[in-house]
Design an enzyme around this catalytic site. Structure first.
Site, mmCIF file in Angstrom:
data_model
loop_
_atom_site.group_PDB
_atom_site.id
_atom_site.type_symbol
_atom_site.label_atom_id
_atom_site.label_comp_id
_atom_site.label_asym_id
_atom_site.label_seq_id
_atom_site.Cartn_x
_atom_site.Cartn_y
_atom_site.Cartn_z
ATOM 1 N N ARG A 47 0.827 -1.204 0.000
ATOM 2 C CA ARG A 47 0.000 0.000 0.000
ATOM 3 C C ARG A 47 0.865 1.260 0.000
ATOM 4 N NH1 ARG A 47 -5.302 -1.180 1.443
ATOM 5 N NH2 ARG A 47 -5.646 0.862 0.571
ATOM 6 N N ARG A 51 -3.044 7.298 0.747
ATOM 7 C CA ARG A 51 -3.321 8.538 1.475
ATOM 8 C C ARG A 51 -2.178 9.065 2.322
ATOM 9 N NH1 ARG A 51 -8.718 6.603 4.034
ATOM 10 N NH2 ARG A 51 -7.416 4.750 3.957
ATOM 11 N N ARG A 60 -5.513 12.294 -6.887
ATOM 12 C CA ARG A 60 -6.562 11.294 -6.839
ATOM 13 C C ARG A 60 -7.951 11.893 -7.048
ATOM 14 N NH1 ARG A 60 -10.254 8.605 -5.780
ATOM 15 N NH2 ARG A 60 -10.614 7.003 -4.205
ATOM 16 N N ASP A 96 -7.016 -2.747 -7.305
ATOM 17 C CA ASP A 96 -7.536 -3.259 -6.035
ATOM 18 C C ASP A 96 -7.882 -4.728 -6.213
ATOM 19 O OD1 ASP A 96 -8.450 -2.118 -3.226
ATOM 20 O OD2 ASP A 96 -9.858 -3.673 -3.808
ATOM 21 N N TYR A 174 -15.122 -11.223 1.081
ATOM 22 C CA TYR A 174 -15.856 -9.976 0.817
ATOM 23 C C TYR A 174 -17.199 -10.264 0.145
ATOM 24 C CZ TYR A 174 -11.975 -6.950 2.178
ATOM 25 O OH TYR A 174 -11.017 -6.288 2.893
HETATM 26 O O1 CP3 Z 1 0.127 0.983 -3.482
HETATM 27 C C1 CP3 Z 1 -0.617 0.008 -3.495
HETATM 28 O O2 CP3 Z 1 -0.700 -0.774 -2.534
HETATM 29 C C2 CP3 Z 1 -1.379 -0.327 -4.765
HETATM 30 C C3 CP3 Z 1 -2.767 -0.339 -4.712
HETATM 31 C C4 CP3 Z 1 -3.614 -1.266 -3.835
HETATM 32 C C5 CP3 Z 1 -4.887 -0.851 -3.408
HETATM 33 N N1 CP3 Z 1 -5.496 -1.914 -2.798
HETATM 34 C C6 CP3 Z 1 -5.459 0.486 -3.621
HETATM 35 C C7 CP3 Z 1 -6.435 0.998 -2.632
HETATM 36 C C8 CP3 Z 1 -3.432 -2.591 -3.410
HETATM 37 C C9 CP3 Z 1 -2.224 -3.492 -3.552
HETATM 38 C C10 CP3 Z 1 -4.639 -2.986 -2.761
HETATM 39 C C11 CP3 Z 1 -4.850 -4.344 -2.232
HETATM 40 C C12 CP3 Z 1 -6.001 -4.583 -1.345
HETATM 41 N N2 CP3 Z 1 -7.260 -4.054 -1.402
HETATM 42 C C13 CP3 Z 1 -5.975 -5.527 -0.289
HETATM 43 C C14 CP3 Z 1 -4.800 -6.377 0.065
HETATM 44 C C15 CP3 Z 1 -3.796 -5.592 0.848
HETATM 45 C C16 CP3 Z 1 -4.115 -5.475 2.283
HETATM 46 O O3 CP3 Z 1 -4.181 -4.308 2.758
HETATM 47 O O4 CP3 Z 1 -4.258 -6.478 2.965
HETATM 48 C C17 CP3 Z 1 -7.242 -5.513 0.317
HETATM 49 C C18 CP3 Z 1 -7.665 -6.339 1.507
HETATM 50 C C19 CP3 Z 1 -8.055 -4.588 -0.394
HETATM 51 C C20 CP3 Z 1 -9.469 -4.217 -0.168
HETATM 52 C C21 CP3 Z 1 -9.540 -2.781 0.198
HETATM 53 N N3 CP3 Z 1 -9.574 -1.752 -0.723
HETATM 54 C C22 CP3 Z 1 -9.477 -2.219 1.499
HETATM 55 C C23 CP3 Z 1 -9.443 -2.989 2.790
HETATM 56 C C24 CP3 Z 1 -9.457 -0.822 1.335
HETATM 57 C C25 CP3 Z 1 -9.288 0.216 2.432
HETATM 58 C C26 CP3 Z 1 -10.418 1.094 2.694
HETATM 59 C C27 CP3 Z 1 -9.885 2.457 3.164
HETATM 60 O O5 CP3 Z 1 -10.282 3.454 2.555
HETATM 61 O O6 CP3 Z 1 -9.100 2.496 4.109
HETATM 62 C C28 CP3 Z 1 -9.529 -0.551 -0.049
HETATM 63 C C29 CP3 Z 1 -9.514 0.788 -0.692
HETATM 64 C C30 CP3 Z 1 -8.230 1.154 -1.332
HETATM 65 N N4 CP3 Z 1 -7.552 0.338 -2.189
HETATM 66 C C31 CP3 Z 1 -7.530 2.381 -1.191
HETATM 67 C C32 CP3 Z 1 -6.401 2.286 -2.021
HETATM 68 C C33 CP3 Z 1 -5.359 3.344 -2.267
HETATM 69 C C34 CP3 Z 1 -7.904 3.577 -0.280
HETATM 70 C C35 CP3 Z 1 -9.116 4.313 -0.677
HETATM 71 C C36 CP3 Z 1 -8.982 5.370 -1.726
HETATM 72 O O7 CP3 Z 1 -7.946 6.013 -1.928
HETATM 73 O O8 CP3 Z 1 -10.043 5.608 -2.323
#
Ligand code: CP3
Length: 373
Positions: A47, A51, A60, A96, A174
């Site tokens: 990640r 943010r 973004r 994602d 999910y």
């Molecule tokens: O830099 C990177 O990591 C690349 C992008 C990436 C995202 N999601 C973008 C994202 C990656 C590798 C993921 C993987 C992902 N998504 C996982 C596996 C990694 C882990 O943390 O265990 C999981 C479980 C998800 C599902 C998911 N998507 C979650 C739990 C969330 C968080 C919700 C939040 O807002 O805190 C997301 C949203 C998400 N995916 C964001 C990003 C940058 C944040 C929200 C946004 O910017 O709109």
């Protein structure tokens, strides 16, 4: 020291000791994945785009992350930002884990601060029809466009791109729970009460993950990571019986491509010996298991990735440095990819991560130079 947009990328080239183009295949990251000696321990952060970075928030805009992923120009920029800012040794494509299931129309949103939310959760055999096979070029062509653009940008710098997918269990959780869960009660109930349906669901998700990963490698990704983030909630027996076959299907299905396969999950300490038998070349370890102990559980022939506690990054540099030294000592050099034990927390000061990359590089460069005389 804060670095400008082009700073770390140039630093990376200089300190890798090469002139001109550096082959991505010879990068420290890929060599470490293959347990080959490297000039220094490579670093990237799960990640790493997101943010914690002001430039992420600026670029973004509003709108769902799924909309951002579907805009290759934006997704390319968001993928490159952490490489510029931190000088990490690998990029990970901005996408994602729910992108493939959303792309085939299952009905998934990603809610900021919450994560994936499913309006009509998976509840029975009829819902399998909502999961048709993924056709990566047509369903997620935008991801492949991003992969190609990122590889064009990073190729000359010798920084490889990691493609990724959600593992069948974590994506299934999910779809079944309808959103994030602590207990995975419905998921475990389906697994226990209808193993045939569970098996068919996981098989479909495995095929989707495999198709997606193969397409990302085809477009230029130099390694892949399969995120089974929440699988640590399962017992050894549940994992072996109900999850490992589908995970193996994904990882072994990539075998002919010759790219390193990383597997990661949180709180998977008890599962590590089985994860090592899943077809993974690199085993991701969270912060709850020391890396030397993880290596014992994983056995020879695998690299390990991890595992500084992301929460330590909120405590200031001294705490981070002390833990980083410990992680490096336990990681043992060859076959270690330095990372956090889970994703970067949004409250993290980017300057800490910048300093951490330099620290790991600096510390390990000296050791390796001394070793090789
Ligand atoms: O830099 C990177 O990591 C690349 C992008 C990436 C995202 N999601 C973008 C994202 C990656 C590798 C993921 C993987 C992902 N998504 C996982 C596996 C990694 C882990 O943390 O265990 C999981 C479980 C998800 C599902 C998911 N998507 C979650 C739990 C969330 C968080 C919700 C939040 O807002 O805190 C997301 C949203 C998400 N995916 C964001 C990003 C940058 C944040 C929200 C946004 O910017 O709109």
């Amino acid at each position: 020291m804060p670095t400008g947009p082009s700073g770390p990328a140039e630093d990376h080239r200089k300190s890798s000791g090469s002139v001109g183009e550096v082959s991505a295949a010879e990068s420290a990251f890929l060599r470490a994945c293959r347990c080959e000696p490297t000039a220094r321990v490579p670093v990237w952060f799960m990640r790493q785009a997101g943010r914690a970075l002001p430039e992420y928030r600026a670029a973004r805009g509003s709108g769902s992350i799924l909309e951002a992923v579907a805009r290759p120009e934006l997704a390319t920029e968001l993928t490159l930002q952490p490489v510029r800012r931190y000088g990490v040794d690998a990029a990970i494509v901005f996408s994602d884990i729910v992108v493939p299931v959303a792309a085939v129309g299952f009905g998934v949103e990603v809610v900021p601060g919450v994560g994936p939310v499913v309006a009509r959760p998976f509840a029975g055999a009829a819902d399998l029809a909502r999961l048709r096979p993924l056709e990566p070029e047509t369903d997620t062509g935008y991801v492949l466009e991003t992969v190609r653009a990122v590889c064009r940008a990073l190729g000359p710098l010798g920084v490889p791109l990691i493609g990724f997918a959600g593992a069948p269990f974590t994506v299934a959780s999910y779809l079944i729970e309808g959103g994030p869960s602590r207990t995975f009660a419905r998921t475990r109930a389906l697994m226990a009460e209808d193993p045939v349906l569970w098996g068919r669901l996981l098989e479909r998700l495995a095929e989707m993950a495999l198709a997606s990963l193969r397409s990302q490698v085809g477009a230029g990704a130099g390694a892949v990571q399969l995120f089974d983030s929440w699988v640590g909630a399962l017992s050894v027996e549940e994992y072996e019986r109900s999850v490992l076959p589908a995970t193996r299907r994904v990882l072994e299905g990539l075998g002919d491509l010759g790219v390193p396969r990383i597997h990661f999950g949180v709180r998977t300490g008890h599962l590590l010996p089985l994860v090592a038998a899943s077809g993974a070349d690199v085993v991701g370890v969270d912060a709850t298991v020391p890396l030397d102990e993880a290596r014992r559980r994983v056995g020879p022939g695998h690299a390990v990735q991890g595992n500084l506690d992301p929460a330590t990054c909120l405590e200031g540099w001294e705490a981070v440095e002390a833990e980083a030294r410990d992680v490096l000592a336990r990681g043992g050099g060859t076959g270690h990819i330095f990372n956090l034990g889970h994703g970067v927390l949004p409250e993290t000061d980017p300057a800490i991560l910048e300093r951490l990359v330099s620290f790991v590089h600096g510390e390990t460069e000296v050791t390796t130079a001394a070793e090789t005389g």
